[in-house]
Enzyme design. Structure first.
Site, PDB file in Angstrom:
ATOM      1  N   ASP A 173       0.836  -1.203   0.000  1.00  0.00           N
ATOM      2  CA  ASP A 173       0.000   0.000   0.000  1.00  0.00           C
ATOM      3  C   ASP A 173       0.873   1.256   0.000  1.00  0.00           C
ATOM      4  O   ASP A 173       2.109   1.178   0.031  1.00  0.00           O
ATOM      5  CB  ASP A 173      -0.944  -0.052   1.211  1.00  0.00           C
ATOM      6  N   GLU A 206      -0.568   1.371  -5.490  1.00  0.00           N
ATOM      7  CA  GLU A 206      -0.319   2.820  -5.405  1.00  0.00           C
ATOM      8  C   GLU A 206      -1.496   3.584  -6.015  1.00  0.00           C
ATOM      9  O   GLU A 206      -1.369   4.749  -6.351  1.00  0.00           O
ATOM     10  CB  GLU A 206       1.053   3.199  -5.966  1.00  0.00           C
ATOM     11  N   TRP A 207      -2.648   2.881  -6.129  1.00  0.00           N
ATOM     12  CA  TRP A 207      -3.946   3.481  -6.450  1.00  0.00           C
ATOM     13  C   TRP A 207      -4.011   4.060  -7.868  1.00  0.00           C
ATOM     14  O   TRP A 207      -4.833   4.933  -8.147  1.00  0.00           O
ATOM     15  CB  TRP A 207      -4.312   4.568  -5.416  1.00  0.00           C
ATOM     16  N   GLY A 208      -3.113   3.598  -8.742  1.00  0.00           N
ATOM     17  CA  GLY A 208      -3.160   4.068 -10.121  1.00  0.00           C
ATOM     18  C   GLY A 208      -2.601   5.451 -10.334  1.00  0.00           C
ATOM     19  O   GLY A 208      -2.747   6.023 -11.417  1.00  0.00           O
ATOM     20  N   GLU A 210       0.500   6.816 -10.683  1.00  0.00           N
ATOM     21  CA  GLU A 210       1.545   7.092 -11.684  1.00  0.00           C
ATOM     22  C   GLU A 210       1.418   6.160 -12.892  1.00  0.00           C
ATOM     23  O   GLU A 210       2.424   5.697 -13.429  1.00  0.00           O
ATOM     24  CB  GLU A 210       2.938   6.977 -11.040  1.00  0.00           C
ATOM     25  N   ASP A 228      -9.736   2.951  -3.817  1.00  0.00           N
ATOM     26  CA  ASP A 228     -10.405   1.803  -3.196  1.00  0.00           C
ATOM     27  C   ASP A 228     -11.826   1.589  -3.702  1.00  0.00           C
ATOM     28  O   ASP A 228     -12.576   2.538  -3.910  1.00  0.00           O
ATOM     29  CB  ASP A 228     -10.474   1.990  -1.676  1.00  0.00           C
TER      30      ASP A 228
END
Ligand SMILES: *[C@@H]1O[C@H](CO)[C@@H](O)[C@H](O)[C@H]1NC(C)=O
Ligand SMILES: *[C@@H]1O[C@H](CO)[C@@H](O)[C@H](O)[C@H]1NC(C)=O
Ligand SMILES: *[C@@H]1O[C@H](CO)[C@@H](O)[C@H](O)[C@H]1NC(C)=O
Ligand SMILES: *[C@@H]1O[C@H](CO)[C@@H](O)[C@H](O)[C@H]1NC(C)=O
Ligand SMILES: *[C@H]1O[C@H](CO)[C@@H](O)[C@H](O)[C@H]1NC(C)=O
Length: 409
Positions: A173, A206-208, A210, A228
């Site tokens: 995360d 990394e939640w998209g 980069e 999320d």
């Protein structure tokens, strides 16, 4: 030396020579595969997750109220329900499994009050069931719950700990990071895992931010493309669209991850959950259950246990299906499968039942070529020699999922 004896000796010699040659071949195969790894950008090309990973993760249902009893009974339930046999192998701890601080040597350790037996014992238990254990860590100095340490600056040490415990999957995360670019911090953990020497599925979370689809395949096996998920229709529709953008980057060993499943958590209707599961399967998403498997209803089990849909997700071709067409909330999603087959989802996102029509040409089939059409939710063939197109009435927020197989014979 008699002739017979000489023959026996020669025979023995040849036999030994053969064994040696086989051994050398095996060794050189191993050497060359390691050589390949060091010379390739695809550092984690280690045979892990050639099809999307399947299993369970604790977060969507249990959040921080997690303990070893829950994890063990989930492992038991995966086996007793038959889900393990269908491929759900990973039993993944999410946040909140560790003590708030590292020990004197700087090692992470299981939280004493909730994981008194320790993580190694848990891994042993899960492995004894024929399953695999996953764990959660963070590329910052605290995890998102702020209840346990992050791995930033401890990558090698933590990767080594995980490998020693027998961990098979890590979700990494991105909370409480130092503000540096994600990529560098995620690459560091990739290298650490490689050094640790155990084949571990590395899931970059990394939640998209980069555009990880464009680079993460060189360092890990799946990467989140979005923030999320939550247990709502708005969430699954917007995440499906966001994940669709990156379809071309997915393939065996490296998958787009639109986040874990919500099926069975109670926030959506059965039809909505069926749509959620169908689209995740078609998109070759990791199928990580997010419900309480021990108390899953028959309805939930009939969705997550649909072998025909799982087979689409696990198809060896490994091509992510995409949205082909959308108008007024009526959508067609499709993708190629092995053996010249095609999977099609007709999805009605609108407020009323409607007919949705799909033509062979738009899904890559020759219009005059007859195909068999199988409805993988009804478990029935709906046509044996269909040409040109198919129209189906689809209820609001529901979908139809078909496998088209070129007719032979
Ligand atoms: C090659 O690698 C495999 C898997 O790691 C191992 O089981 C096997 O013993 C190795 N073979 C040799 C000859 O080193
Ligand atoms: C784990 O959590 C469950 C459900 O909250 C509870 O019933 C059980 O006593 C807990 N076990 C441990 C070891 O904390
Ligand atoms: C955690 O990171 C923040 C921001 O980079 C920093 O200010 C803080 O000192 C760090 N805390 C620890 C315990 O290392
Ligand atoms: C769930 O996700 C949707 C779509 O991203 C968002 O609009 C909504 O605020 C989220 N709900 C919660 C409770 O986080
Ligand atoms: C889903 O189907 C309807 C009915 O034709 C379609 O026009 C529309 O976009 C969706 N329904 C409504 C009324 O929102």
């Amino acid at each position: 030396m008699s002739m017979a004896k000489g023959f026996r000796v020669k025979f023995l010699f040849v036999a030994l020579l053969n064994l040696w040659a086989v051994h050398q071949a095996a060794c050189s195969m191993n050497v060359s595969s390691h050589g390949h790894q060091t010379h390739s950008r695809f550092l984690l090309d280690n045979g892990v997750s050639r099809t999307p990973p399947m299993g369970w993760n604790s977060w969507n249902h249990f959040h921080c109220d997690l303990n070893e009893t829950i994890v063990r009974s989930t492992a038991d339930a995966l086996v007793s329900t038959g889900l393990a046999k269908l491929g759900y192998k990973f039993v993944n701890l999410d946040d909140c499994w560790a003590e708030g601080e590292r020990d004197k040597k700087g090692n992470l350790r299981g939280k004493l009050t909730t994981f008194p037996s320790g993580i190694k014992a848990l891994a042993d238990y899960v492995h004894s069931k024929g399953l695999k254990l996953g764990i959660y860590a963070d590329a910052g100095n605290r995890t998102c719950s702020n209840q346990m340490p992050g791995s930033l600056g401890h990558e090698d040490q933590d990767a080594k700990t995980f490998a020693e415990w027998g961990v098979d999957y890590i979700k990494y995360d991105n909370c409480y990071n130092d503000g540096s670019k994600n990529r560098g911090r995620y690459v560091r953990m990739s290298r650490a895992l490689q050094k640790a020497g155990r084949p571990i599925h590395y899931s970059l979370c990394e939640w998209g931010q980069e555009k990880p689809a464009t680079w993460a395949g060189a360092y890990g096996h799946s990467w989140r493309t979005t923030g999320d998920i939550n247990d709502t229709w708005a969430s699954i529709t917007s995440i499906a669209d966001a994940n669709d953008v990156w379809a071309r980057y997915a393939g065996p060993g490296g998958w787009n991850d639109p986040d874990m499943l919500e099926v069975g958590n109670g926030g959506m209707t059965v039809e909505e959950y069926r749509s959620h599961f169908s689209i995740w399967a078609l998109m070759k998403a990791p199928l990580l259950l997010g419900c309480d498997v021990s108390s899953a209803s028959r309805e939930t089990l009939s969705i997550i246990g649909n072998k025909e849909v799982i087979d689409i997700n696990q198809d060896p071709l490994g091509v992510q299906g995409r949205k082909i067409r959308t108008k007024g909330g009526l959508e067609i999603w499709a993708g190629p499968l092995s053996g010249g087959r095609v999977v099609v989802v007709l999805w009605n996102r609108s407020h009323a039942r409607a007919p949705i029509s799909v033509g062979w040409r738009e899904i890559g089939l020759s219009p005059s070529r007859p195909v068999t059409v199988r409805d993988v939710w009804k478990h029935k063939f709906v046509a044996m020699k269909r040409r040109y197109r198919l129209t189906s009435s689809v209820a609001s927020h529901s979908c139809k999922m078909y496998v088209m197989t070129p007719f032979r014979g």
